[in-house]
Write a protein that holds these residues in place. Structure first.
Motif, PDB file in Angstrom:
ATOM      1  N   ASN A 144       0.822   8.011  -3.422  1.00 39.75           N
ATOM      2  CA  ASN A 144       1.167   8.455  -2.074  1.00 39.75           C
ATOM      3  C   ASN A 144       2.582   8.083  -1.660  1.00 39.75           C
ATOM      4  N   SER A 145       3.395   7.582  -2.570  1.00 42.95           N
ATOM      5  CA  SER A 145       4.791   7.265  -2.273  1.00 42.95           C
ATOM      6  C   SER A 145       5.576   7.263  -3.577  1.00 42.95           C
ATOM      7  N   PRO A 146       6.897   7.383  -3.483  1.00 40.96           N
ATOM      8  CA  PRO A 146       7.706   7.402  -4.712  1.00 40.96           C
ATOM      9  C   PRO A 146       7.971   6.019  -5.285  1.00 40.96           C
ATOM     10  N   GLY A 189       0.822  -1.201   0.000  1.00 40.87           N
ATOM     11  CA  GLY A 189       0.000   0.000   0.000  1.00 40.87           C
ATOM     12  C   GLY A 189       0.854   1.246   0.000  1.00 40.87           C
ATOM     13  N   GLY A 190       0.232   2.388   0.207  1.00 38.99           N
ATOM     14  CA  GLY A 190       0.964   3.635   0.239  1.00 38.99           C
ATOM     15  C   GLY A 190       1.696   3.868   1.538  1.00 38.99           C
ATOM     16  N   THR A 191       1.291   3.161   2.604  1.00 40.72           N
ATOM     17  CA  THR A 191       1.905   3.344   3.919  1.00 40.72           C
ATOM     18  C   THR A 191       2.716   2.125   4.352  1.00 40.72           C
ATOM     19  N   ASN A 192       2.150   0.945   4.170  1.00 37.87           N
ATOM     20  CA  ASN A 192       2.799  -0.292   4.607  1.00 37.87           C
ATOM     21  C   ASN A 192       2.965  -1.266   3.458  1.00 37.87           C
ATOM     22  N   ALA A 193       4.017  -2.072   3.563  1.00 40.87           N
ATOM     23  CA  ALA A 193       4.227  -3.180   2.626  1.00 40.87           C
ATOM     24  C   ALA A 193       4.370  -4.444   3.467  1.00 40.87           C
ATOM     25  N   GLN A 224       7.597  -0.384   6.698  1.00 37.55           N
ATOM     26  CA  GLN A 224       7.031   0.944   6.480  1.00 37.55           C
ATOM     27  C   GLN A 224       7.568   1.513   5.168  1.00 37.55           C
ATOM     28  N   VAL A 225       6.669   1.910   4.289  1.00 39.66           N
ATOM     29  CA  VAL A 225       7.075   2.415   2.976  1.00 39.66           C
ATOM     30  C   VAL A 225       8.031   3.599   3.110  1.00 39.66           C
ATOM     31  N   ALA A 226       7.758   4.499   4.055  1.00 40.98           N
ATOM     32  CA  ALA A 226       8.564   5.712   4.199  1.00 40.98           C
ATOM     33  C   ALA A 226      10.007   5.425   4.603  1.00 40.98           C
ATOM     34  N   GLU A 227      10.292   4.230   5.116  1.00 40.43           N
ATOM     35  CA  GLU A 227      11.641   3.905   5.580  1.00 40.43           C
ATOM     36  C   GLU A 227      12.545   3.388   4.470  1.00 40.43           C
TER      37      GLU A 227
END
Length: 330
Positions: free
Chosen positions: A81-83, A17-21, A39-42
């Motif tokens: 929502n993510s790169p 997803g846009g937040t979690n994988a 976490q996607v952002a990490e």
């Protein structure tokens, strides 16, 4: 000559997803052997997160299936929502997968939808399912996903859709007013996903506070759901209205697709508010008062409460592709 890298018989699956994988390895019986959430952002890229998962366990799977929260075209997916981007050809080249599937997450849920374990489901509304009719999967999370599973003799056709982007219709004067307020905020027509999603829940809450002349503070979708579960009157009113709008959208989608085998409610929000859902006006709104009320009354509705449904759907989709019972390229 270097010895060949030992290959693992396990199947790699992921729900992205846009937040979690969420990654998992599954055996030939479809049982989860190991799972982790990243976490996607990490991680700068999807491959970085995938490498971290595989290096942690040391496995080298040669078959993989990835369920992605967004549209997939020719095995390629990008996120709003993510790169991150995910590309089937790149995965096969970089990771050496012999078989690789990249599909929409609701398409994965559709693959799962025709035979989910009973323990994975909570009945919201009973009905009389028709075995050879489609199953509709619909549910709010980051967006509003929707897909179909259509049985066809020994085959199964899974159809991801963009039904979450239909224009939202009002059923009451109060809903007319709320939609008008949200149209003012957005500067355009309000779609289902604008309201029945995580950000949509926040937008609906702002509209309801405005309609009642109350001050709009800072809040998030989890704040609203937690407040509703704790009995906060305004938060509870917002969640109940959210579920009424979901009932409208699910009803219209069921009629449009002939989903007489049933409707499965999915996504990350609904399991958290299941106690409110079963007591809400969702069922009455779903059935409605139109000439098609009897048709809708016979359609069963269940909530998927299993957290790994998309992972297992990705596994089922890969196995069906291997067996030639679906047309998805690998």
């Amino acid at each position: 000559m270097e010895p060949a890298k030992k290959q693992d018989p396990l199947v790699l699956v992921a729900d992205i997803g846009g937040t979690n994988a969420r990654f998992a390895l599954m055996d030939e019986r479809g049982d989860v052997v190991r799972t982790e959430t990243r976490q996607v952002a990490e991680y700068p890229t999807f491959l970085d997160a995938l490498d971290a998962f595989l290096e942690h366990g040391g496995e080298h799977p040669t078959r993989a299936s990835f369920a992605v929260a967004g549209p997939v075209t020719d095995g390629h997916a990008a996120f709003t929502n993510s790169p991150w981007t995910i590309d089937r050809a790149q995965l096969r080249d970089r990771k050496g997968f012999d078989e690789c599937l990249v599909i929409n997450d609701f398409r994965a849920l559709s693959a799962y939808a025709l035979s989910p374990p009973l323990g994975d489901l909570l009945q919201i509304k009973p009905g009389q399912p028709i075995a050879d009719a489609p199953v509709l999967v619909i549910g709010p999370g980051t967006g509003l996903g929707q897909s179909l599973a259509v049985p066809d003799v020994d085959n199964i056709v899974t159809v991801p859709t963009e039904g979450g982007h239909v224009v939202l219709a009002a059923s009451t004067d109060e809903e007319d007013r709320l939609i008008e307020l949200m149209e003012d905020e957005l500067g355009r027509a309000v779609t289902g996903e604008d309201v029945v999603s995580g950000s949509g829940l926040e937008r609906l809450h702002r509209a309801m506070l405005t309609a009642k002349g109350q001050e709009i503070g800072k809040f998030s979708a989890p704040d609203i759901t937690q407040g509703a579960l704790a009995g906060d009157p305004m938060a509870l009113a917002t969640v109940n209205q959210f579920l009424l709008f979901l009932g409208t959208l699910a009803s219209n989608a069921a009629l449009s697709t002939g989903a007489r085998r049933g409707v499965l409610l999915a996504g990350g929000i609904l399991p958290r508010v299941r106690e409110i859902l079963v007591k809400s006006g969702f069922t009455e709104r779903f059935i409605g008062e139109s000439p098609m009320a009897d048709y809708l009354r016979r359609i069963p509705v269940h909530l998927i409460i299993a957290g790994d449904a998309a992972l297992r759907g990705a596994y089922v989709a890969l196995r069906r592709a291997e067996q030639g019972t679906c047309a998805t390229p690998m």
